[in-house]
Structure formats: structure tokens, C-alpha cells
Design a protein around this motif. Structure first.
Motif, mmCIF file in Angstrom:
data_model
loop_
_atom_site.group_PDB
_atom_site.id
_atom_site.type_symbol
_atom_site.label_atom_id
_atom_site.label_comp_id
_atom_site.label_asym_id
_atom_site.label_seq_id
_atom_site.Cartn_x
_atom_site.Cartn_y
_atom_site.Cartn_z
ATOM 1 N N LEU A 104 0.832 -1.206 0.000
ATOM 2 C CA LEU A 104 0.000 0.000 0.000
ATOM 3 C C LEU A 104 0.865 1.253 0.000
ATOM 4 O O LEU A 104 0.595 2.213 -0.740
ATOM 5 N N ILE A 105 1.930 1.238 0.816
ATOM 6 C CA ILE A 105 2.843 2.390 0.855
ATOM 7 C C ILE A 105 3.493 2.606 -0.502
ATOM 8 O O ILE A 105 3.577 3.738 -0.991
ATOM 9 N N PHE A 106 3.917 1.518 -1.120
ATOM 10 C CA PHE A 106 4.548 1.644 -2.435
ATOM 11 C C PHE A 106 3.546 2.154 -3.476
ATOM 12 O O PHE A 106 3.903 2.958 -4.343
ATOM 13 N N SER A 107 2.293 1.723 -3.385
ATOM 14 C CA SER A 107 1.260 2.214 -4.313
ATOM 15 C C SER A 107 1.034 3.717 -4.135
ATOM 16 O O SER A 107 0.867 4.451 -5.111
ATOM 17 N N ILE A 108 1.042 4.166 -2.877
ATOM 18 C CA ILE A 108 0.877 5.603 -2.613
ATOM 19 C C ILE A 108 2.047 6.394 -3.204
ATOM 20 O O ILE A 108 1.859 7.478 -3.774
ATOM 21 N N ILE A 109 3.259 5.846 -3.091
ATOM 22 C CA ILE A 109 4.435 6.510 -3.660
ATOM 23 C C ILE A 109 4.306 6.617 -5.178
ATOM 24 O O ILE A 109 4.624 7.656 -5.777
ATOM 25 N N ILE A 110 3.805 5.553 -5.819
ATOM 26 C CA ILE A 110 3.612 5.588 -7.270
ATOM 27 C C ILE A 110 2.595 6.665 -7.643
ATOM 28 O O ILE A 110 2.796 7.417 -8.615
ATOM 29 N N VAL A 111 1.514 6.762 -6.873
ATOM 30 C CA VAL A 111 0.504 7.797 -7.150
ATOM 31 C C VAL A 111 1.096 9.185 -6.973
ATOM 32 O O VAL A 111 0.831 10.102 -7.765
ATOM 33 N N MET A 112 1.927 9.356 -5.942
ATOM 34 C CA MET A 112 2.531 10.664 -5.685
ATOM 35 C C MET A 112 3.489 11.076 -6.803
ATOM 36 O O MET A 112 3.719 12.271 -7.018
ATOM 37 N N LEU A 113 4.035 10.082 -7.519
ATOM 38 C CA LEU A 113 4.889 10.409 -8.664
ATOM 39 C C LEU A 113 4.123 11.145 -9.745
ATOM 40 O O LEU A 113 4.702 11.890 -10.541
ATOM 41 N N LEU A 114 2.794 10.938 -9.786
ATOM 42 C CA LEU A 114 1.964 11.550 -10.824
ATOM 43 C C LEU A 114 1.546 12.979 -10.488
ATOM 44 O O LEU A 114 1.046 13.690 -11.350
ATOM 45 N N LEU A 115 1.736 13.369 -9.218
ATOM 46 C CA LEU A 115 1.328 14.713 -8.805
ATOM 47 C C LEU A 115 2.368 15.741 -9.223
ATOM 48 O O LEU A 115 3.547 15.585 -8.926
ATOM 49 N N PRO A 116 1.962 16.813 -9.902
ATOM 50 C CA PRO A 116 2.925 17.874 -10.224
ATOM 51 C C PRO A 116 3.351 18.621 -8.971
ATOM 52 O O PRO A 116 2.565 18.768 -8.021
ATOM 53 N N HIS A 117 4.589 19.056 -8.972
ATOM 54 C CA HIS A 117 5.128 19.767 -7.807
ATOM 55 C C HIS A 117 4.333 21.026 -7.503
ATOM 56 O O HIS A 117 4.155 21.404 -6.341
ATOM 57 N N GLN A 118 3.800 21.669 -8.538
ATOM 58 C CA GLN A 118 3.060 22.916 -8.345
ATOM 59 C C GLN A 118 1.768 22.714 -7.561
ATOM 60 O O GLN A 118 1.243 23.655 -6.967
ATOM 61 N N ALA A 119 1.259 21.469 -7.542
ATOM 62 C CA ALA A 119 -0.019 21.209 -6.886
ATOM 63 C C ALA A 119 0.088 21.219 -5.364
ATOM 64 O O ALA A 119 -0.926 21.330 -4.672
ATOM 65 N N ILE A 120 1.297 21.095 -4.832
ATOM 66 C CA ILE A 120 1.442 20.976 -3.377
ATOM 67 C C ILE A 120 2.117 22.187 -2.738
ATOM 68 O O ILE A 120 2.302 22.199 -1.524
ATOM 69 N N VAL A 121 2.480 23.196 -3.530
ATOM 70 C CA VAL A 121 3.233 24.306 -2.936
ATOM 71 C C VAL A 121 2.383 25.119 -1.964
ATOM 72 O O VAL A 121 2.893 25.592 -0.938
ATOM 73 N N VAL A 122 1.075 25.285 -2.231
ATOM 74 C CA VAL A 122 0.227 26.068 -1.332
ATOM 75 C C VAL A 122 0.025 25.347 -0.005
ATOM 76 O O VAL A 122 0.267 25.932 1.066
ATOM 77 N N PRO A 123 -0.414 24.074 0.000
ATOM 78 C CA PRO A 123 -0.500 23.388 1.311
ATOM 79 C C PRO A 123 0.851 23.254 1.998
ATOM 80 O O PRO A 123 0.928 23.289 3.229
ATOM 81 N N LEU A 124 1.921 23.120 1.225
ATOM 82 C CA LEU A 124 3.252 23.035 1.823
ATOM 83 C C LEU A 124 3.614 24.335 2.526
ATOM 84 O O LEU A 124 4.169 24.324 3.634
#
Length: 283
Positions: A104-124
Motif C-alpha cells: 500500500l505504501i509503495f502504491s501511494i508513492i507511485i501515485v505521488m509520482l503523478l502529482l505535479p510539484h506545483q499542486a502541493i506548494v500552497v498546502p506546503l
């Protein structure tokens, strides 16, 4: 005969593609050696009639370039070292240990690979503000101490290491930390070198997150410093290109020093254990 023709044609195509990809670099270097009034002369002068070497010392004297360089070096080296350690630990765990939730952890990591970096800068940024880390080099470093790509990359490489080596060490009484530090990491030097180049390059060239996280010019990294060279009414493109050439030197040096290990790790990580991902006994 046909094989020779194919080899010659392939070589020519590769040369042409390489020249095309090097075009921006050649333009950058040529522009950095021109006087300001010669930058936009047409046709473009690949070798300036009058070479201006003064652009380089002028950039260092006119702007706090040493401060930008020092900040970028601190951010890149610190984030890269932490990334190598933490990502190799996580990759080793996912590759060689069997426990509940691993897949499950590895699957989540694979999904996170698909997220663009720009999508997380505001919550970060909201997270960093909530813990009181803003306008600091640590604000830039902490989000880069590991990444989904780094964990995936190290896992793929660790799968190529025969599991029998670790099993033999366990039989001899070695602890898991000893196996990791004295057996696994030395064999993973090519992968660590490649990941080090990737991480250093990303942190050295990172612009979006430092632009959001940093406000004080004394904390600016090189990409932010170069962006400050754009004037309101005019931009000294010859000095801008000279600064870009200086900023490119550390990354190029790192690549040329580690290029053999880099190429080797690309092959192993793409085709782990002879092309069979997951080969080797897990524990």
C-alpha cells in the motif's frame, strides 16, 4: 555493409540531436561574452567580434552573487545528503522487507509520482507557516529531503542486489544496520551517485518553491538572484547570461565527475536483476 550504414546514420542523427540540444547552452555562452549593444545584432554572432570578459567579474561585483551562491550550495548539499540517506533507507525497506502495508505504501508513492510539484506548494507553505518556518533556508531544504522518485529509484536498484548476500550476513550474525551500512550502501554507489546528481540539480535549479518561501534577499538562492537581474525598463542580457554560465558550473562538474556511475545506475534501475523486477529473496 548495411550494418555499417545504419551505424553511420545513427551516429549522424545523434550528433545532430546533440547539437540541437546544446543550442541554448551555446547561445548562453556566446551572449555572456558580448557587450550589451551587441546582444541583439542580427544575424546572431556565435563568436563575438569583440569579446567582453568583464561581464563575469562585473556580475559578481554588481550583485550579491557570492551570497546567492553560498545559499544555493548550503541548500543543495544539505538536501542532497539527507535525500540520499532517507530515500535509501525507505527504498531498502520497500525492496527487502515484508511487512503489513508495504504494498500500500509503495502504491501511494507511485501515485505521488503523478502529482505535479506545483499542486502541493500552497498546502506546503501553509504547513511551513504553521510550524514557524518561513523565510529561512530550512524552509527550502526540509520539503526536499526525500521524494517519491528518490524512494522509487532506490527501491528499483536494491532489487538488483542478490538477496543471498544479505542472508549470508544475517547468518554470520550481522545486524540489519550493519548489513545496510557495510553491505548494501557500498554496492549501491552507482545509484547513490545518480540520485545525488538528480537531487543536487533539482535543488540547485529550484525556483518556484524558494520564490514562495523566501522574502529576504540575504536568503535568496541563485535562481532567485538571477531573476532579480531583470530591470523594470531594461535587462542586461549579457550579464544575465554570464550569471547563468556561472550558475551552471557546479552541476556540470558534478555530472562529469560521476557520469560513469550515473550511466551504470540508469541501466541497472531500468532493468533490475536482468530485467526481472523483484528478483531476489525478500526478508
Amino acid at each position: 555493409m548495411n550494418g555499417n550504414r545504419v551505424s553511420i546514420l545513427s551516429g549522424l542523427v545523434l550528433i545532430l540531436v546533440s547539437l540541437f540540444m546544446m543550442m541554448p547552452i551555446l547561445v548562453m555562452v556566446a551572449t555572456s561574452l558580448k557587450y550589451e549593444d551587441a546582444v541583439f545584432i542580427t544575424p546572431f554572432q556565435w563568436i563575438p567580434h569583440h569579446i567582453c570578459w568583464d561581464n563575469y567579474p562585473h556580475v559578481i561585483q554588481k550583485y550579491p552573487f557570492a551570497v546567492y551562491f553560498k545559499n544555493s550550495l548550503i541548500v543543495s548539499l544539505t538536501a542532497t545528503i539527507l535525500n540520499l540517506f532517507l530515500s535509501s533507507l525507505a527504498g531498502y525497506s520497500l525492496a527487502r522487507f515484508h511487512y503489513r502495508g508495504r504494498d500500500l505504501i509503495f502504491s501511494i508513492i507511485i501515485v505521488m509520482l503523478l502529482l505535479p510539484h506545483q499542486a502541493i506548494v500552497v498546502p506546503l507553505f501553509m504547513v511551513m507557516s504553521s510550524i514557524g518556518l518561513t523565510d529561512s533556508l530550512w524552509t527550502v531544504i526540509l520539503p526536499c529531503v526525500t521524494s517519491p522518485f528518490a524512494i522509487f529509484f532506490m527501491r528499483q536498484y536494491f532489487l538488483s542486489i542478490p538477496g543471498s548476500i544479505m542472508e549470508a550476513a544475517r547468518v554470520d550474525g550481522a545486524s540489519e544496520w550493519q548489513i545496510y551500512l557495510k553491505i548494501v550502501l557500498p554496492q549501491a554507489k552507482p545509484a547513490l551517485a545518480a540520485l545525488g546528481i538528480f537531487s543536487f540539480m533539482f535543488n540547485w535549479n529550484n525556483f518556484l518553491w524558494p520564490l514562495i518561501a523566501l522574502k529576504s534577499e540575504s536568503e535568496f538562492t541563485i535562481p532567485l538572484g538571477i531573476s532579480m537581474m531583470h530591470g523594470e525598463y531594461s535587462t542586461p542580457y549579457n550579464e544575465l547570461m554570464a550569471a547563468a554560465v556561472i550558475a551552471s558550473v557546479p552541476v556540470l562538474l558534478a555530472y562529469f565527475i560521476l557520469q560513469n556511475k550515473f550511466i551504470h545506475s540508469m541501466v541497472i534501475s531500468t532493468y533490475p536483476a536482468g530485467g526481472k523486477a523483484g528478483h531476489g529473496k525478500t526478508h
